[in-house]
Design a protein around this motif. Sequence first.
Motif, PDB file in Angstrom:
ATOM      1  N   PRO A  96       0.818  -1.214   0.000  1.00  0.00           N
ATOM      2  CA  PRO A  96       0.000   0.000   0.000  1.00  0.00           C
ATOM      3  C   PRO A  96       0.848   1.257   0.000  1.00  0.00           C
ATOM      4  O   PRO A  96       2.040   1.239   0.338  1.00  0.00           O
ATOM      5  CB  PRO A  96      -0.804  -0.120   1.295  1.00  0.00           C
ATOM      6  N   GLN A  97       0.216   2.343  -0.382  1.00  0.00           N
ATOM      7  CA  GLN A  97       0.882   3.648  -0.302  1.00  0.00           C
ATOM      8  C   GLN A  97       1.006   4.029   1.176  1.00  0.00           C
ATOM      9  O   GLN A  97       0.116   3.775   1.978  1.00  0.00           O
ATOM     10  CB  GLN A  97       0.062   4.690  -1.061  1.00  0.00           C
ATOM     11  N   GLY A  98       2.118   4.636   1.526  1.00  0.00           N
ATOM     12  CA  GLY A  98       2.313   5.042   2.914  1.00  0.00           C
ATOM     13  C   GLY A  98       2.912   3.924   3.743  1.00  0.00           C
ATOM     14  O   GLY A  98       3.384   2.907   3.230  1.00  0.00           O
ATOM     15  N   HIS A  99       2.892   4.109   5.050  1.00  0.00           N
ATOM     16  CA  HIS A  99       3.546   3.192   5.976  1.00  0.00           C
ATOM     17  C   HIS A  99       2.484   2.409   6.742  1.00  0.00           C
ATOM     18  O   HIS A  99       2.048   2.822   7.814  1.00  0.00           O
ATOM     19  CB  HIS A  99       4.457   3.962   6.933  1.00  0.00           C
ATOM     20  N   GLY A 151      12.318   4.179   4.185  1.00  0.00           N
ATOM     21  CA  GLY A 151      12.754   3.153   3.244  1.00  0.00           C
ATOM     22  C   GLY A 151      12.645   1.760   3.828  1.00  0.00           C
ATOM     23  O   GLY A 151      12.264   0.803   3.130  1.00  0.00           O
ATOM     24  N   GLU A 152      12.959   1.627   5.105  1.00  0.00           N
ATOM     25  CA  GLU A 152      12.856   0.325   5.760  1.00  0.00           C
ATOM     26  C   GLU A 152      11.404  -0.122   5.870  1.00  0.00           C
ATOM     27  O   GLU A 152      11.091  -1.309   5.712  1.00  0.00           O
ATOM     28  CB  GLU A 152      13.514   0.394   7.135  1.00  0.00           C
ATOM     29  N   LEU A 153      10.498   0.814   6.127  1.00  0.00           N
ATOM     30  CA  LEU A 153       9.081   0.470   6.194  1.00  0.00           C
ATOM     31  C   LEU A 153       8.557   0.011   4.841  1.00  0.00           C
ATOM     32  O   LEU A 153       7.716  -0.895   4.761  1.00  0.00           O
ATOM     33  CB  LEU A 153       8.277   1.667   6.700  1.00  0.00           C
ATOM     34  N   ARG A 154       9.052   0.617   3.774  1.00  0.00           N
ATOM     35  CA  ARG A 154       8.653   0.184   2.427  1.00  0.00           C
ATOM     36  C   ARG A 154       9.115  -1.243   2.175  1.00  0.00           C
ATOM     37  O   ARG A 154       8.397  -2.066   1.606  1.00  0.00           O
ATOM     38  CB  ARG A 154       9.260   1.108   1.373  1.00  0.00           C
ATOM     39  N   SER A 180      18.062   6.402  -3.920  1.00  0.00           N
ATOM     40  CA  SER A 180      18.303   5.603  -5.120  1.00  0.00           C
ATOM     41  C   SER A 180      18.599   4.145  -4.796  1.00  0.00           C
ATOM     42  O   SER A 180      18.175   3.237  -5.519  1.00  0.00           O
ATOM     43  CB  SER A 180      19.444   6.207  -5.940  1.00  0.00           C
ATOM     44  N   GLU A 181      19.293   3.890  -3.698  1.00  0.00           N
ATOM     45  CA  GLU A 181      19.630   2.508  -3.341  1.00  0.00           C
ATOM     46  C   GLU A 181      18.380   1.713  -3.003  1.00  0.00           C
ATOM     47  O   GLU A 181      18.196   0.578  -3.452  1.00  0.00           O
ATOM     48  CB  GLU A 181      20.597   2.492  -2.157  1.00  0.00           C
ATOM     49  N   ASN A 182      17.477   2.321  -2.200  1.00  0.00           N
ATOM     50  CA  ASN A 182      16.240   1.642  -1.851  1.00  0.00           C
ATOM     51  C   ASN A 182      15.319   1.479  -3.049  1.00  0.00           C
ATOM     52  O   ASN A 182      14.606   0.476  -3.164  1.00  0.00           O
ATOM     53  CB  ASN A 182      15.512   2.396  -0.733  1.00  0.00           C
ATOM     54  N   VAL A 183      15.319   2.452  -3.949  1.00  0.00           N
ATOM     55  CA  VAL A 183      14.524   2.334  -5.176  1.00  0.00           C
ATOM     56  C   VAL A 183      14.961   1.097  -5.954  1.00  0.00           C
ATOM     57  O   VAL A 183      14.133   0.294  -6.408  1.00  0.00           O
ATOM     58  CB  VAL A 183      14.660   3.598  -6.047  1.00  0.00           C
ATOM     59  N   GLU A 184      16.256   0.911  -6.102  1.00  0.00           N
ATOM     60  CA  GLU A 184      16.775  -0.239  -6.840  1.00  0.00           C
ATOM     61  C   GLU A 184      16.386  -1.553  -6.173  1.00  0.00           C
ATOM     62  O   GLU A 184      16.020  -2.519  -6.851  1.00  0.00           O
ATOM     63  CB  GLU A 184      18.293  -0.133  -6.970  1.00  0.00           C
TER      64      GLU A 184
END
Length: 225
Positions: A96-99, A151-154, A180-184
């Motif tokens: 989902p969007q958000g945390h 980023g960790e929650l994602r 960028s690292e988490n996006v990858e």
Amino acid sequence: MTTMTIRARALTKDYPRSHRSGAVLTAVAPTDLELAPGSLTVVTGRSGSGKSTLLMMLAGLLTPTAGTVEVEGRDLYALAEGERSRLRNGSIGLVPQGHAALRSLTVLDNVLLPAVIRGDAQPPVARAASLLEDVGLAELAGEYPQELSGGELRRLALARALLLGPAALLADEPTAGLDSENVEVVLAFLRQAADEGAAVLVVTHEAEARTVADRVLTMDGGRLS
């Protein structure tokens, strides 16, 4: 992993503007869309274009005004609520969007939540731990969500969505606000899920998602093209 196709036919969502005038806001105009096993579809568009509304209807979480969503050959919104919930929990992984983590549960227990909801007598702890290792959160398994970064929650949400090996994976802005690292990391897992046979949908306004897509569609004013 079992495979599954999600088919939307003339799927529409309207919201009333005024009860007196009868005017409506069309968030999603009549839309046909098929999400096939082993394929990753990206839907781009500006905020408010209707892409998140479309995803929520495909996930069985928002009743459409008109049209159908067919999952495993069944009309999702013709099912009783309990049956729809079981199908959704067992076959559709949602980021989902958000945390959307439960603050009262540890990171590991948040990942195990789909199995608990399904009523598993022995939740797959080893599978959950392996997923946390894969997304780089193994050392945080015993922590609580409020201790995690965005980023960790994602990444936690992604591990939870993958726990039961869903036949479909729907991700709403999964890379929003990430470095960028988490996006990858997130995009690589979405691509891997498709490569392993899942039907994957990513709705996003970020261009990076195009790099892992088999198909890119655009949402504008509630219309998909």
